[in-house]
Design a protein around this motif. Sequence first.
Motif, PDB file in Angstrom:
ATOM      1  N   ALA A  78      54.431  43.464  47.079  1.00 39.28           N
ATOM      2  CA  ALA A  78      54.307  42.021  46.836  1.00 39.28           C
ATOM      3  C   ALA A  78      54.918  41.708  45.481  1.00 39.28           C
ATOM      4  O   ALA A  78      55.323  42.611  44.742  1.00 39.28           O
ATOM      5  N   ARG A  79      54.928  40.417  45.155  1.00 40.53           N
ATOM      6  CA  ARG A  79      55.419  39.977  43.849  1.00 40.53           C
ATOM      7  C   ARG A  79      54.245  39.627  42.949  1.00 40.53           C
ATOM      8  O   ARG A  79      53.210  39.152  43.420  1.00 40.53           O
ATOM      9  N   LEU A  80      54.412  39.842  41.666  1.00 45.05           N
ATOM     10  CA  LEU A  80      53.411  39.520  40.661  1.00 45.05           C
ATOM     11  C   LEU A  80      53.158  38.017  40.643  1.00 45.05           C
ATOM     12  O   LEU A  80      54.086  37.231  40.729  1.00 45.05           O
ATOM     13  N   GLY A  81      51.887  37.623  40.535  1.00 42.14           N
ATOM     14  CA  GLY A  81      51.564  36.194  40.539  1.00 42.14           C
ATOM     15  C   GLY A  81      50.371  35.887  39.665  1.00 42.14           C
ATOM     16  O   GLY A  81      50.013  36.656  38.785  1.00 42.14           O
ATOM     17  N   ASN A  82      49.743  34.743  39.947  1.00 39.76           N
ATOM     18  CA  ASN A  82      48.549  34.351  39.189  1.00 39.76           C
ATOM     19  C   ASN A  82      47.542  33.634  40.085  1.00 39.76           C
ATOM     20  O   ASN A  82      46.960  32.637  39.697  1.00 39.76           O
ATOM     21  N   THR A  83      47.322  34.164  41.287  1.00 43.14           N
ATOM     22  CA  THR A  83      46.340  33.580  42.198  1.00 43.14           C
ATOM     23  C   THR A  83      44.931  33.943  41.768  1.00 43.14           C
ATOM     24  O   THR A  83      44.724  34.853  40.973  1.00 43.14           O
ATOM     25  N   GLY A  84      43.952  33.227  42.296  1.00 37.84           N
ATOM     26  CA  GLY A  84      42.560  33.464  41.920  1.00 37.84           C
ATOM     27  C   GLY A  84      42.286  32.865  40.558  1.00 37.84           C
ATOM     28  O   GLY A  84      42.913  31.886  40.157  1.00 37.84           O
ATOM     29  N   GLN A  85      41.355  33.445  39.833  1.00 34.51           N
ATOM     30  CA  GLN A  85      41.030  32.949  38.497  1.00 34.51           C
ATOM     31  C   GLN A  85      41.970  33.595  37.491  1.00 34.51           C
ATOM     32  O   GLN A  85      41.619  34.556  36.810  1.00 34.51           O
ATOM     33  N   ALA A  86      43.158  33.055  37.401  1.00 33.92           N
ATOM     34  CA  ALA A  86      44.177  33.576  36.493  1.00 33.92           C
ATOM     35  C   ALA A  86      44.969  32.402  35.937  1.00 33.92           C
ATOM     36  O   ALA A  86      45.275  31.460  36.661  1.00 33.92           O
ATOM     37  N   THR A  87      45.291  32.463  34.668  1.00 34.30           N
ATOM     38  CA  THR A  87      46.059  31.387  34.046  1.00 34.30           C
ATOM     39  C   THR A  87      47.508  31.758  33.819  1.00 34.30           C
ATOM     40  O   THR A  87      48.314  30.910  33.468  1.00 34.30           O
ATOM     41  N   ALA A  88      47.842  33.018  33.999  1.00 33.23           N
ATOM     42  CA  ALA A  88      49.217  33.473  33.823  1.00 33.23           C
ATOM     43  C   ALA A  88      49.462  34.656  34.759  1.00 33.23           C
ATOM     44  O   ALA A  88      48.519  35.351  35.142  1.00 33.23           O
ATOM     45  N   PRO A  89      50.711  34.880  35.151  1.00 28.62           N
ATOM     46  CA  PRO A  89      51.001  36.020  36.027  1.00 28.62           C
ATOM     47  C   PRO A  89      50.599  37.343  35.390  1.00 28.62           C
ATOM     48  O   PRO A  89      50.868  37.583  34.213  1.00 28.62           O
ATOM     49  N   HIS A  90      49.933  38.163  36.161  1.00 32.20           N
ATOM     50  CA  HIS A  90      49.558  39.510  35.740  1.00 32.20           C
ATOM     51  C   HIS A  90      49.096  40.282  36.962  1.00 32.20           C
ATOM     52  O   HIS A  90      48.891  39.708  38.024  1.00 32.20           O
ATOM     53  N   LEU A  91      48.950  41.569  36.815  1.00 29.44           N
ATOM     54  CA  LEU A  91      48.475  42.415  37.902  1.00 29.44           C
ATOM     55  C   LEU A  91      47.089  42.931  37.567  1.00 29.44           C
ATOM     56  O   LEU A  91      46.869  43.486  36.498  1.00 29.44           O
ATOM     57  N   HIS A  92      46.164  42.740  38.478  1.00 33.75           N
ATOM     58  CA  HIS A  92      44.847  43.368  38.375  1.00 33.75           C
ATOM     59  C   HIS A  92      44.939  44.616  39.244  1.00 33.75           C
ATOM     60  O   HIS A  92      45.129  44.531  40.452  1.00 33.75           O
ATOM     61  N   PHE A  93      44.815  45.773  38.626  1.00 31.05           N
ATOM     62  CA  PHE A  93      44.960  47.062  39.300  1.00 31.05           C
ATOM     63  C   PHE A  93      43.684  47.837  39.078  1.00 31.05           C
ATOM     64  O   PHE A  93      43.235  47.987  37.945  1.00 31.05           O
ATOM     65  N   GLN A  94      43.080  48.293  40.160  1.00 30.15           N
ATOM     66  CA  GLN A  94      41.883  49.118  40.003  1.00 30.15           C
ATOM     67  C   GLN A  94      41.817  50.156  41.108  1.00 30.15           C
ATOM     68  O   GLN A  94      42.283  49.926  42.217  1.00 30.15           O
ATOM     69  N   VAL A  95      41.248  51.301  40.764  1.00 31.38           N
ATOM     70  CA  VAL A  95      41.003  52.360  41.729  1.00 31.38           C
ATOM     71  C   VAL A  95      39.497  52.435  41.911  1.00 31.38           C
ATOM     72  O   VAL A  95      38.746  52.473  40.933  1.00 31.38           O
ATOM     73  N   THR A  96      39.049  52.408  43.167  1.00 27.64           N
ATOM     74  CA  THR A  96      37.618  52.367  43.454  1.00 27.64           C
ATOM     75  C   THR A  96      37.232  53.391  44.520  1.00 27.64           C
ATOM     76  O   THR A  96      38.086  54.020  45.131  1.00 27.64           O
ATOM     77  N   ASP A  97      35.929  53.478  44.754  1.00 26.52           N
ATOM     78  CA  ASP A  97      35.399  54.421  45.739  1.00 26.52           C
ATOM     79  C   ASP A  97      35.127  53.791  47.102  1.00 26.52           C
ATOM     80  O   ASP A  97      34.630  54.455  47.994  1.00 26.52           O
ATOM     81  N   ALA A  98      35.447  52.499  47.265  1.00 29.23           N
ATOM     82  CA  ALA A  98      35.212  51.827  48.544  1.00 29.23           C
ATOM     83  C   ALA A  98      36.279  50.761  48.779  1.00 29.23           C
ATOM     84  O   ALA A  98      36.933  50.291  47.851  1.00 29.23           O
ATOM     85  N   ASN A  99      36.408  50.352  50.028  1.00 32.22           N
ATOM     86  CA  ASN A  99      37.403  49.384  50.453  1.00 32.22           C
ATOM     87  C   ASN A  99      36.882  47.955  50.243  1.00 32.22           C
ATOM     88  O   ASN A  99      36.756  47.181  51.175  1.00 32.22           O
ATOM     89  N   SER A 100      36.538  47.619  49.011  1.00 35.16           N
ATOM     90  CA  SER A 100      36.001  46.307  48.685  1.00 35.16           C
ATOM     91  C   SER A 100      36.289  46.019  47.216  1.00 35.16           C
ATOM     92  O   SER A 100      36.162  46.901  46.368  1.00 35.16           O
TER      93      SER A 100
END
Length: 133
Positions: free
Chosen positions: A60-82
Amino acid sequence: MGSRRILRAFYPSPSRLITLQATTVILRIAANRYVTYAHLQTGSIKVRLGDHVARGTVIARLGNTGQATAPHLHFQVTDANSVLQSEGVPFIFANSQISGLGRITNWINNQSIPRTDSIPGKDEVVEFTAAKK
């Protein structure tokens, strides 16, 4: 690493005025290990549910959807599909650069520091270069 499977790819509901959701892709990378990419540009997701992707695949392309005021990537590694019902787990980046410290109230620009096989520290802004083919 081989290919990984797309488990979720979704856009937030346009009818919600205030939302925590963002345009998001969740990728299963191993048993009980999931990577979330969020705040992606609306309409830019290139993968579909069940697709297998390899390193370097554009999802995908970097954006600013959700609660974001500027384009950025929220990246996280987790232990569940949520996004909200999971625990974060450590993730080591093979190659990256720390370019400064980022906080809600300020940005401190430091000299770029190359890192290998490391986990970013608190508030570190991480940059990546394109993978060589």
